[in-house]
Design a protein around this motif. Structure first.
Motif, mmCIF file in Angstrom:
data_model
loop_
_atom_site.group_PDB
_atom_site.id
_atom_site.type_symbol
_atom_site.label_atom_id
_atom_site.label_comp_id
_atom_site.label_asym_id
_atom_site.label_seq_id
_atom_site.Cartn_x
_atom_site.Cartn_y
_atom_site.Cartn_z
ATOM 1 N N ALA A 1 0.854 -1.196 0.000
ATOM 2 C CA ALA A 1 0.000 0.000 0.000
ATOM 3 C C ALA A 1 0.886 1.239 0.000
ATOM 4 C CB ALA A 1 -0.901 -0.004 1.228
ATOM 5 N N TRP A 2 0.503 2.224 -0.813
ATOM 6 C CA TRP A 2 1.290 3.448 -0.870
ATOM 7 C C TRP A 2 0.372 4.654 -0.728
ATOM 8 C CZ3 TRP A 2 0.556 6.888 -5.053
ATOM 9 C CH2 TRP A 2 -0.214 6.378 -6.114
ATOM 10 N N SER A 3 0.965 5.773 -0.420
ATOM 11 C CA SER A 3 0.209 7.016 -0.286
ATOM 12 C C SER A 3 0.874 8.110 -1.098
ATOM 13 C CB SER A 3 0.116 7.441 1.192
ATOM 14 O OG SER A 3 1.413 7.599 1.744
ATOM 15 N N ARG A 4 0.108 9.122 -1.455
ATOM 16 C CA ARG A 4 0.658 10.229 -2.234
ATOM 17 C C ARG A 4 1.681 11.011 -1.408
ATOM 18 N NH1 ARG A 4 -5.025 10.946 -3.439
ATOM 19 N NH2 ARG A 4 -5.490 10.237 -5.552
ATOM 20 N N GLY B 1 -0.276 8.894 -11.774
ATOM 21 C CA GLY B 1 0.253 7.751 -12.502
ATOM 22 C C GLY B 1 1.761 7.648 -12.417
ATOM 23 N N SER B 2 2.449 8.795 -12.430
ATOM 24 C CA SER B 2 3.905 8.762 -12.351
ATOM 25 C C SER B 2 4.370 8.258 -10.999
ATOM 26 C CB SER B 2 4.472 10.159 -12.624
ATOM 27 O OG SER B 2 4.076 11.073 -11.607
ATOM 28 N N VAL B 3 3.664 8.625 -9.941
ATOM 29 C CA VAL B 3 4.012 8.135 -8.611
ATOM 30 C C VAL B 3 3.788 6.629 -8.534
ATOM 31 C CG1 VAL B 3 3.455 8.239 -6.158
ATOM 32 C CG2 VAL B 3 3.514 10.334 -7.505
ATOM 33 N N GLU B 4 2.664 6.180 -9.068
ATOM 34 C CA GLU B 4 2.359 4.746 -9.039
ATOM 35 C C GLU B 4 3.405 3.947 -9.803
ATOM 36 O OE1 GLU B 4 -1.378 1.694 -9.888
ATOM 37 O OE2 GLU B 4 -1.482 3.791 -10.508
ATOM 38 N N ALA B 5 3.857 4.485 -10.934
ATOM 39 C CA ALA B 5 4.873 3.795 -11.719
ATOM 40 C C ALA B 5 6.186 3.696 -10.945
ATOM 41 C CB ALA B 5 5.089 4.524 -13.039
#
Length: 294
Positions: free
Chosen positions: A190-193, A209-213
């Motif tokens: 799990a990640w957060s912004r 999307g760039s953070v998720e990548a």
């Protein structure tokens, strides 16, 4: 000599389920099984010599009968038994000091089981230096049904908190468990912004999307050395913008085993095991392995 899998036995359906789960786990790993039952009279009680002797005979009979049942069901499995006259948490922790893992029964979906004397499961979890696996009686029945149907019993799920430096103990346990049962390993994170997003009125899809990548790339890089060590294990992964507990529990729905971590540097006061691990223990439908790590 191989380290054993140690099981706490108190005669309850939950502990008997734990014994059978541990036996099925020990066989493909080539490990021996050690059954431990612990009992002690509470300080307020003053038992007679006859009562004390009767308790010892009951405990020994429980161990002997369980060992006989295992010999009939798993004839190739080495089994030893140990009766300890001591408080259950201390007896279990000492008996499992050099073990591969400690397996305990857990009652229902509402709380961790007390083992022999109340909140033993919680006490052991918070202090164990080795992985502790919690098994419920209904899990045992489900596993028997899956075995009869010829199913593989599902995936091994592991929740990773720190994707840049995931705990080695956690990944080693998860990969070893998946390899032993020939199961797929599902790695969830799990990640957060980043905090900067909190100050913006609008978060664009490109930014998100760039953070998720980047999150996915970092997770794959962390897993790469382990996939090289365990090439026989099929690994799938998932990253979600959600809370860690939600991500692990969602993946655990069809799991055969759920693996979570416990940081050993937490203060001993209160015997905390962490909110995510606490939630998974209480609500995951599968057996849960709690692995201590730095």
């Amino acid at each position: 000599m191989f380290s054993p899998i140690v099981v706490g036995l108190d005669g309850s359906p939950e502990s008997r389920a734990a014994v059978d789960w541990a036996a099925r786990e020990a066989l493909p790993r080539g490990l021996p099984l050690s059954l431990v039952t612990a009992w002690i009279w509470r300080p307020a009680e003053v038992p007679s010599a006859q009562e004390s002797e009767a308790q010892k005979r009951w405990a020994q009979q429980l161990l002997n009968e369980t060992r006989q049942d295992l010999a009939a069901k798993y004839p190739d499995l080495p089994v030893t038994v140990e009766q300890v006259s001591d408080l259950a948490p201390r007896a279990l922790l000492e008996s499992a000091e050099d073990a591969e893992m400690l397996v305990l029964g857990s009652r229902g979906h509402g709380a961790v089981s007390g083992f022999l004397l109340g909140s033993v499961g919680q006490h052991v979890l918070a202090r164990a230096s080795i992985p502790v696996v919690l098994v419920r009686a209904e899990e045992h029945r489900a596993a028997e049904g899956a075995e009869a149907a010829g199913e593989d019993g599902g995936e091994v799920v592991v929740g990773i908190q720190d994707r840049d430096q995931p705990a080695e103990e956690l990944l080693e346990f998860a990969f070893t468990a998946a390899a032993a049962r020939g199961a797929t390993l599902r790695v969830v994170h799990a990640w957060s912004r980043p905090p900067v997003f909190a100050y913006r009125a609008v978060v664009t899809g490109d930014e998100d999307g760039s953070v998720e990548a980047r999150v996915e790339k970092e997770l794959l890089e962390a897993l790469a050395p382990w996939q090289e060590r365990y090439p026989q294990v099929e690994v799938v992964h998932r990253t979600d913008l959600a809370t860690a507990g939600q991500v692990v529990l969602q993946a655990a729905r069809n799991a055969a085993l759920v693996v979570v971590g416990r940081r050993t540097h937490r203060p001993s006061l209160g015997m905390r095991i962490g909110p995510v691990t606490h939630g998974v223990i209480h609500h995951a439908p599968a057996p849960v392995a709690v692995v201590p790590h730095d």
